[in-house]
Design a protein around this motif. Structure first.
Motif, PDB file in Angstrom:
ATOM      1  N   UNK A  62       0.919  -0.737  -0.188  1.00 38.25           N
ATOM      2  CA  UNK A  62       0.280   0.213  -0.157  1.00 38.25           C
ATOM      3  C   UNK A  62       0.381   1.020   0.253  1.00 38.25           C
ATOM      4  N   UNK A  63       0.884   2.482  -0.678  1.00 35.76           N
ATOM      5  CA  UNK A  63       1.502   3.718  -0.775  1.00 35.76           C
ATOM      6  C   UNK A  63       0.105   4.762  -0.502  1.00 35.76           C
ATOM      7  N   UNK A  64       1.720   5.185   1.544  1.00 30.88           N
ATOM      8  CA  UNK A  64      -0.041   6.073   1.515  1.00 30.88           C
ATOM      9  C   UNK A  64       0.700   7.535   0.688  1.00 30.88           C
ATOM     10  N   UNK A  65      -0.933   8.123   0.695  1.00 32.55           N
ATOM     11  CA  UNK A  65      -0.172   9.820  -0.032  1.00 32.55           C
ATOM     12  C   UNK A  65      -1.135  10.628   0.716  1.00 32.55           C
ATOM     13  N   UNK A  66      -0.681  11.728   0.711  1.00 35.31           N
ATOM     14  CA  UNK A  66      -1.498  13.099   0.777  1.00 35.31           C
ATOM     15  C   UNK A  66      -2.987  12.827   0.979  1.00 35.31           C
ATOM     16  N   UNK A  67      -3.391  13.055   2.120  1.00 34.54           N
ATOM     17  CA  UNK A  67      -5.360  13.449   1.344  1.00 34.54           C
ATOM     18  C   UNK A  67      -6.089  14.909   1.830  1.00 34.54           C
ATOM     19  N   UNK A  92     -18.655  15.549  20.523  1.00 34.34           N
ATOM     20  CA  UNK A  92     -17.802  15.598  22.009  1.00 34.34           C
ATOM     21  C   UNK A  92     -17.311  14.307  22.095  1.00 34.34           C
ATOM     22  N   UNK A  93     -17.274  13.724  21.395  1.00 34.08           N
ATOM     23  CA  UNK A  93     -16.967  11.966  21.991  1.00 34.08           C
ATOM     24  C   UNK A  93     -15.626  12.185  20.850  1.00 34.08           C
ATOM     25  N   UNK A  94     -15.993  12.175  19.924  1.00 34.11           N
ATOM     26  CA  UNK A  94     -14.641  12.056  18.939  1.00 34.11           C
ATOM     27  C   UNK A  94     -13.732  13.166  19.823  1.00 34.11           C
ATOM     28  N   UNK A  95     -14.254  14.266  19.739  1.00 34.21           N
ATOM     29  CA  UNK A  95     -13.182  15.843  19.790  1.00 34.21           C
ATOM     30  C   UNK A  95     -12.053  15.303  21.365  1.00 34.21           C
ATOM     31  N   UNK A  96     -13.476  14.009  22.416  1.00 34.75           N
ATOM     32  CA  UNK A  96     -12.745  13.713  23.615  1.00 34.75           C
ATOM     33  C   UNK A  96     -11.063  13.080  23.568  1.00 34.75           C
ATOM     34  N   UNK A  97     -11.865  11.969  22.790  1.00 33.04           N
ATOM     35  CA  UNK A  97     -10.782  11.296  22.209  1.00 33.04           C
ATOM     36  C   UNK A  97      -9.584  11.403  21.571  1.00 33.04           C
ATOM     37  N   UNK A  98      -9.540  12.491  20.764  1.00 36.16           N
ATOM     38  CA  UNK A  98      -8.817  13.304  20.614  1.00 36.16           C
ATOM     39  C   UNK A  98      -8.664  13.387  19.225  1.00 36.16           C
ATOM     40  N   UNK A  99      -9.966  12.747  18.432  1.00 35.64           N
ATOM     41  CA  UNK A  99      -9.622  13.139  16.966  1.00 35.64           C
ATOM     42  C   UNK A  99      -9.952  14.770  16.242  1.00 35.64           C
ATOM     43  N   UNK A 100      -9.505  14.952  15.287  1.00 38.27           N
ATOM     44  CA  UNK A 100      -9.502  16.538  15.107  1.00 38.27           C
ATOM     45  C   UNK A 100     -10.723  16.563  14.321  1.00 38.27           C
ATOM     46  N   UNK A 118     -11.776  14.063  11.422  1.00 41.05           N
ATOM     47  CA  UNK A 118     -10.556  13.573  10.628  1.00 41.05           C
ATOM     48  C   UNK A 118     -10.446  11.963  11.343  1.00 41.05           C
ATOM     49  N   UNK A 119     -10.324  10.377  10.743  1.00 42.77           N
ATOM     50  CA  UNK A 119      -9.750   9.444  11.316  1.00 42.77           C
ATOM     51  C   UNK A 119      -8.168   9.735  11.406  1.00 42.77           C
ATOM     52  N   UNK A 120      -7.947   8.570  12.053  1.00 47.73           N
ATOM     53  CA  UNK A 120      -6.848   8.315  12.256  1.00 47.73           C
ATOM     54  C   UNK A 120      -5.607   8.218  11.263  1.00 47.73           C
ATOM     55  N   UNK A 121      -6.389   8.402   9.942  1.00 46.20           N
ATOM     56  CA  UNK A 121      -5.570   7.875   8.747  1.00 46.20           C
ATOM     57  C   UNK A 121      -5.789   9.103   8.438  1.00 46.20           C
ATOM     58  N   UNK A 122      -6.637  10.641   8.497  1.00 44.34           N
ATOM     59  CA  UNK A 122      -7.131  11.423   8.046  1.00 44.34           C
ATOM     60  C   UNK A 122      -7.649  11.550   6.367  1.00 44.34           C
ATOM     61  N   UNK A 123      -9.196  10.492   6.746  1.00 39.91           N
ATOM     62  CA  UNK A 123     -10.230  10.569   6.776  1.00 39.91           C
ATOM     63  C   UNK A 123     -11.419  11.552   6.721  1.00 39.91           C
ATOM     64  N   UNK A 124     -11.899  12.051   6.394  1.00 37.48           N
ATOM     65  CA  UNK A 124     -12.735  12.904   6.855  1.00 37.48           C
ATOM     66  C   UNK A 124     -14.377  11.948   6.952  1.00 37.48           C
TER      67      UNK A 124
END
Length: 129
Positions: A62-67, A92-100, A118-124
């Motif tokens: 898998x090739x990572x790429x900017x999103x 609120x829950x996602x923000x508290x858990x560190x998701x942007x 955004x999830x941990x891999x930068x997917x909106x």
């Protein structure tokens, strides 16, 4: 002829973490893990309460790429949560858990009540009522 979207597919670097994200926050039910030993391709199909399934996929080459948020192609996955209160609570829950949180919760010009994270891999991911 009756057509509908059966599933969307998303390549991810960390398959187990991505699966756990959708299970934890969106009540996804994962299917059995599929693995092709010849290619290294591995995937899960995730089922939600209704609508299309989501296939999470990975492979060793898998090739990572900017999103970029405004790039062509995939833009976001949108989940209807059923109410504004549900959008507020999950945001609120996602923000508290560190998701942007990129935006919202807010009422958009086209009438949606939504927030975007955004999830941990930068997917909106869009949360709508």
């Amino acid at each position: 002829m009756c057509m509908h979207i059966e599933h969307a597919a998303l390549y991810v670097s960390d398959l187990e973490n991505a699966r756990d994200f959708f299970v934890r926050y969106f009540s996804a039910v994962p299917g059995e893990n599929y693995h092709n030993p010849r290619t290294g391709f591995t995937s899960y199909f995730l089922t939600f309460g209704e609508g299309a399934r989501l296939e999470l996929m990975t492979r060793p080459d898998l090739i990572g790429r900017e999103k970029p948020l405004t790039g062509s192609g995939y833009a976001h996955l949108a989940f209807s949560l059923g109410s504004r209160a549900a959008v507020d609570a999950l945001t609120s829950r996602l923000r508290a858990d560190g998701y942007p949180v990129l935006s919202g919760p807010r009422l958009t010009g086209d009438g949606y009540y939504e927030s975007c994270i955004l999830d941990r891999e930068g997917n909106q991911i869009e949360l709508t009522e």
